[in-house]
Scaffold this active site. Structure first.
Site, mmCIF file in Angstrom:
data_model
loop_
_atom_site.group_PDB
_atom_site.id
_atom_site.type_symbol
_atom_site.label_atom_id
_atom_site.label_comp_id
_atom_site.label_asym_id
_atom_site.label_seq_id
_atom_site.Cartn_x
_atom_site.Cartn_y
_atom_site.Cartn_z
ATOM 1 N N HIS A 40 33.379 -18.573 -38.890
ATOM 2 C CA HIS A 40 33.963 -17.902 -40.556
ATOM 3 C C HIS A 40 33.530 -18.614 -41.163
ATOM 4 O O HIS A 40 33.142 -19.485 -40.892
ATOM 5 C CB HIS A 40 35.216 -18.281 -40.274
ATOM 6 C CG HIS A 40 36.196 -17.932 -41.267
ATOM 7 N ND1 HIS A 40 36.587 -19.148 -42.096
ATOM 8 C CD2 HIS A 40 36.458 -16.929 -41.603
ATOM 9 C CE1 HIS A 40 37.452 -17.880 -43.173
ATOM 10 N NE2 HIS A 40 37.632 -16.422 -43.120
ATOM 11 N N HIS A 64 38.776 -10.587 -48.513
ATOM 12 C CA HIS A 64 38.789 -10.372 -47.475
ATOM 13 C C HIS A 64 39.610 -8.864 -47.331
ATOM 14 O O HIS A 64 39.914 -8.355 -46.479
ATOM 15 C CB HIS A 64 40.286 -11.312 -46.680
ATOM 16 C CG HIS A 64 40.015 -12.486 -46.477
ATOM 17 N ND1 HIS A 64 39.645 -13.665 -47.132
ATOM 18 C CD2 HIS A 64 38.917 -13.349 -45.266
ATOM 19 C CE1 HIS A 64 38.827 -14.499 -46.835
ATOM 20 N NE2 HIS A 64 38.939 -14.131 -45.380
ATOM 21 N N ARG A 145 42.685 -24.973 -63.067
ATOM 22 C CA ARG A 145 42.113 -24.132 -62.731
ATOM 23 C C ARG A 145 41.710 -23.957 -61.278
ATOM 24 O O ARG A 145 40.334 -24.580 -60.540
ATOM 25 C CB ARG A 145 40.945 -23.351 -64.064
ATOM 26 C CG ARG A 145 40.773 -22.206 -63.425
ATOM 27 C CD ARG A 145 40.319 -21.665 -62.805
ATOM 28 N NE ARG A 145 39.611 -20.153 -62.456
ATOM 29 C CZ ARG A 145 40.537 -18.833 -61.271
ATOM 30 N NH1 ARG A 145 41.791 -20.064 -60.851
ATOM 31 N NH2 ARG A 145 39.820 -18.198 -61.763
ATOM 32 N N CYS A 195 36.781 -23.745 -68.273
ATOM 33 C CA CYS A 195 35.764 -22.967 -67.587
ATOM 34 C C CYS A 195 35.395 -21.880 -68.370
ATOM 35 O O CYS A 195 35.609 -21.882 -69.311
ATOM 36 C CB CYS A 195 37.633 -22.373 -67.780
ATOM 37 S SG CYS A 195 37.859 -21.189 -66.215
ATOM 38 N N TYR A 357 31.413 -15.229 -62.380
ATOM 39 C CA TYR A 357 30.636 -16.810 -63.691
ATOM 40 C C TYR A 357 29.197 -16.462 -63.717
ATOM 41 O O TYR A 357 28.105 -17.146 -63.559
ATOM 42 C CB TYR A 357 30.256 -17.668 -62.628
ATOM 43 C CG TYR A 357 32.117 -18.986 -62.521
ATOM 44 C CD1 TYR A 357 33.052 -18.493 -63.358
ATOM 45 C CD2 TYR A 357 32.345 -18.967 -60.907
ATOM 46 C CE1 TYR A 357 34.343 -19.248 -63.136
ATOM 47 C CE2 TYR A 357 34.574 -19.108 -60.927
ATOM 48 C CZ TYR A 357 34.996 -18.870 -61.916
ATOM 49 O OH TYR A 357 36.445 -19.190 -61.901
HETATM 50 N N1 MTE Z 1 37.149 -26.816 -57.314
HETATM 51 C C1 MTE Z 1 38.372 -26.251 -56.130
HETATM 52 N N2 MTE Z 1 37.644 -26.525 -54.870
HETATM 53 N N3 MTE Z 1 38.382 -24.858 -56.143
HETATM 54 C C2 MTE Z 1 38.963 -24.327 -57.079
HETATM 55 O O1 MTE Z 1 39.750 -23.527 -57.034
HETATM 56 N N4 MTE Z 1 38.187 -24.638 -59.227
HETATM 57 C C3 MTE Z 1 36.632 -24.559 -60.382
HETATM 58 C C4 MTE Z 1 36.197 -25.963 -60.541
HETATM 59 N N5 MTE Z 1 36.498 -26.897 -58.993
HETATM 60 C C5 MTE Z 1 38.170 -24.714 -58.362
HETATM 61 C C6 MTE Z 1 37.409 -25.892 -58.128
HETATM 62 C C7 MTE Z 1 37.056 -23.900 -62.063
HETATM 63 S S1 MTE Z 1 36.409 -22.269 -62.160
HETATM 64 C C8 MTE Z 1 36.883 -24.752 -62.795
HETATM 65 S S2 MTE Z 1 37.263 -24.252 -64.330
HETATM 66 C C9 MTE Z 1 37.458 -26.291 -62.794
HETATM 67 O O2 MTE Z 1 37.039 -26.768 -61.429
HETATM 68 C C10 MTE Z 1 38.661 -26.605 -63.072
HETATM 69 O O3 MTE Z 1 38.661 -28.081 -63.023
HETATM 70 P P1 MTE Z 1 39.896 -28.862 -63.438
HETATM 71 O O4 MTE Z 1 41.192 -28.109 -62.932
HETATM 72 O O5 MTE Z 1 39.890 -30.165 -63.209
HETATM 73 O O6 MTE Z 1 40.295 -28.828 -65.029
HETATM 74 MO MO MO Z 2 36.580 -22.489 -64.256
#
Ligand code: MTE
Ligand code: MO
Length: 561
Positions: A40, A64, A145, A195, A357
């Site tokens: 997976h 998915h 986020r 972000c 992104y």
């Molecule tokens: N890391 C994990 N494991 N899962 C996530 O959803 N989101 C990313 C990043 N790292 C994310 C992640 C995104 S898009 C952003 S903008 C930041 O974490 C947000 O960090 P924060 O929630 O600590 O502000």
């Molecule tokens: Mo983000």
């Protein structure tokens, strides 16, 4: 195949993650995913659903929805849910006392002052009164986020949390969090996370619909991160590359030859080129992203494997117990709940690296060609208004609410008040004296400015007439004050090589409205140490994903009343 057997749900529940023969259901179908787990693409995250329905998870992992994924699942079909366990819609019944499987059930409780954009997964930003109120954002007000649920890590076991490091030659090293904390030098850096969707709603309002979370100006926060340097850990794990070797550049420093496992010297052409490698970072819930290796090795960079935020263990929402922090780079690369690092010849294959992104041209709508552009890494410059007060009493209110300080701002952890900040009370008294006939109305504005890549904010321009005339705001924070002696020493070196600032700067402006129009448009734009500034409007940088919405920030105020 209707000839396949039917199983009671009680039987399905036994095939959980620990069973060694995990099953999942989708609708009334039952699948034995034992053989799929290893292959997976999201790793064993699929086990989260073992013994239960996979449907709520696949609703989150939108990838998915592709038909070929359904086909793979169908190849593991072993039977159907027993009629006795199906409701009138043909869906598996929820037994009394059994809660509907909710991947978010164990998410932490969040601060009420956060403005919630989506609840599951949690996406939330501080409201303007809290946003950038302090130089260092308190953990409970830091924007959240999450693409998925928050992984559960038992506090008692946190130091045993494992980080796997895989090198280009396939060598694997494992570190426990405890080992990282005790074997490596700790390092602190004050850095913004932002972000790529910050201020997306501005772009939507001023140009056209954009896809993605409609953030206000709050998908950004600033914290003091403590951890170990990624480059130290990579070196310890045995990473050997050519180029970008910091010690080579320093005259007189001893040059350590590359040595292979048997202790023989390796020649440069046996080693992979640093510039062609990427550091892939994966979280416990299978979120993944990557940064180019030179970013990780940059002697002036400070990429951290962080375990603390503002002097406390990371909050669960922000990656407990371990996250990557890549200062100056889009926050999507600062992977939370970090469990795996892999140095590889290619970028992460995750959807967040390759199908998200990125920035398209204003005309490239519909189904953009994702492979055409690079992933966003270093962030451009931006700024935003977080408070506007019009009229003397309004300014006094701003003082009372702590946005504007009547005297010099009090020292804040990690920041220093800029010298020469005017005493607001004195300014108000002066204003009262010189404007007895009150032809002008005083106005006060507060906000933040930030630029990526370690570029310091050097100027913030404010206009109170829609951008016709400009004045400068007072910058409230100097380059982030060193957090401890080590950071002070590092900062000295950094200053010697050209200053780098990964924090934001808060600013404030005090002036007068011009003329007596019933509304005024307050505008801000910032300038960084490379003299980058922001575009005037969003039209020219519009993109269908609404990324990097960095145009001048405008707030229209009604001044008639
Ligand atoms: N890391 C994990 N494991 N899962 C996530 O959803 N989101 C990313 C990043 N790292 C994310 C992640 C995104 S898009 C952003 S903008 C930041 O974490 C947000 O960090 P924060 O929630 O600590 O502000
Ligand atoms: Mo983000």
């Amino acid at each position: 195949d209707p000839s396949l057997p039917r199983f009671r749900l009680a039987e399905v529940r036994k095939h959980d993650a620990k069973s060694g023969s995990p099953w999942v259901t989708s609708g009334d179908k039952i699948y034995d995913i034992t053989d799929w787990v290893a292959a997976h693409p999201g790793g064993d995250v699929i086990l989260q659903a073992a013994g239960h329905s996979i449907d709520p998870y696949w609703a989150i992992f939108t990838i998915h929805k592709a038909p070929h994924v359904r086909e793979i699942l169908d190849s593991y079909l072993i039977g159907f849910v027993d009629i006795a366990d199906l409701d009138t819609n043909g869906q598996p019944k929820i037994a009394p006392g059994e809660t509907l499987e909710d991947p978010f059930a164990s998410d932490p409780v969040r601060d009420k002052r956060l403005v919630v954009i989506t609840e599951k997964p949690c996406n939330a930003e501080p409201a303007p009164p809290q946003l950038a109120k302090d130089f260092v954002t308190p953990g409970e007000l830091f924007y959240v986020r999450n693409h998925m649920w928050v992984p559960v890590v038992d506090c008692a076991q946190a130091d045993q949390h494992r980080l796997t490091v895989e090198l280009p030659d396939g060598d694997v090293r494992e570190y426990t969090l405890d080992e990282l904390k005790t074997r490596f030098k700790h390092h602190c850096v004050t850095a913004v996370l932002q972000c790529s969707g910050n201020r997306r709603s501005d772009m939507t309002k001023s140009v056209a619909k954009t896809n993605g979370l409609q953030w206000g100006a709050g998908a950004i926060s600033n914290a003091v991160w403590e951890g170990v340097l990624l480059r130290d850990v990579l070196a310890d794990a045995g990473l050997q590359t050519i180029d970008w070797q910091p010690h080579r550049a320093i005259k007189g420093a001893s040059y350590s030859p590359h040595v292979d496992n048997e202790g023989r010297n390796k020649s440069d052409d046996e080693l992979p080129e640093t510039d062609s490698l990427h550091v892939q970072l994966t979280g416990l819930e299978a979120y993944a992203a990557s940064i180019p290796l030179p970013v990780a090795l940059d002697p002036r960079g400070e990429v951290l494997l962080a375990f603390a935020m503002n002097g406390e263990p990371l909050p669960r929402d922000h990656g407990y117990p371990l996250r990557a922090v890549v200062p100056g780079v889009v926050a999507a690369r600062s992977v939370k709940w970090l469990s795996r690092i892999s140095v590889s010849g290619e970028e992460s294959t995750s959807q967040w690296q390759r199908r998200d992104y990125k920035l398209f041209g204003p005309n490239e709508g519909g189904a953009p060609d994702w492979d055409r552009y690079p992933a966003i890494q270093e962030m451009p410059i931006t700024s935003a208004i977080t408070g506007v007060w019009v009229g003397q009493s309004a300014i006094c209110n701003a003082v009372k609410q702590g946005y504007l300080s009547a005297a010099s701002p009090p020292p804040v952890m990690g920041s220093r008040a800029a010298p020469g900040v005017r005493d607001l009370q004195a300014w108000l008294t002066e204003w009262e004296k010189s404007h007895q006939q009150a032809e002008t109305t005083p106005v006060a504005v507060t906000g933040y400015a930030y630029s990526g890549g370690g570029r310091e904010i050097v100027r913030v321009d404010v206009s109170v007439d829609g951008g016709r005339t400009w004045d400068q705001a007072v910058l409230l924070d100097h380059i982030a004050k060193p957090y401890d002696d080590d950071e002070a020493k590092a900062l000295k070196n950094i200053v010697a090589r050209g200053r780098r600032d990964f924090a934001w700067k808060r600013w404030r402006y005090e002036g007068s409205l011009i003329g007596n129009s019933p509304t005024s448009e307050i505008v801000v734009k910032a300038v960084d140490s490379a003299y980058n500034t922001q575009p005037e409007r969003h039209d020219g940088i519009y993109n269908v994903r609404g990324n990097l919405a960095t145009a001048w920030h405008r707030v229209t105020v009604d001044t008639s009343g």
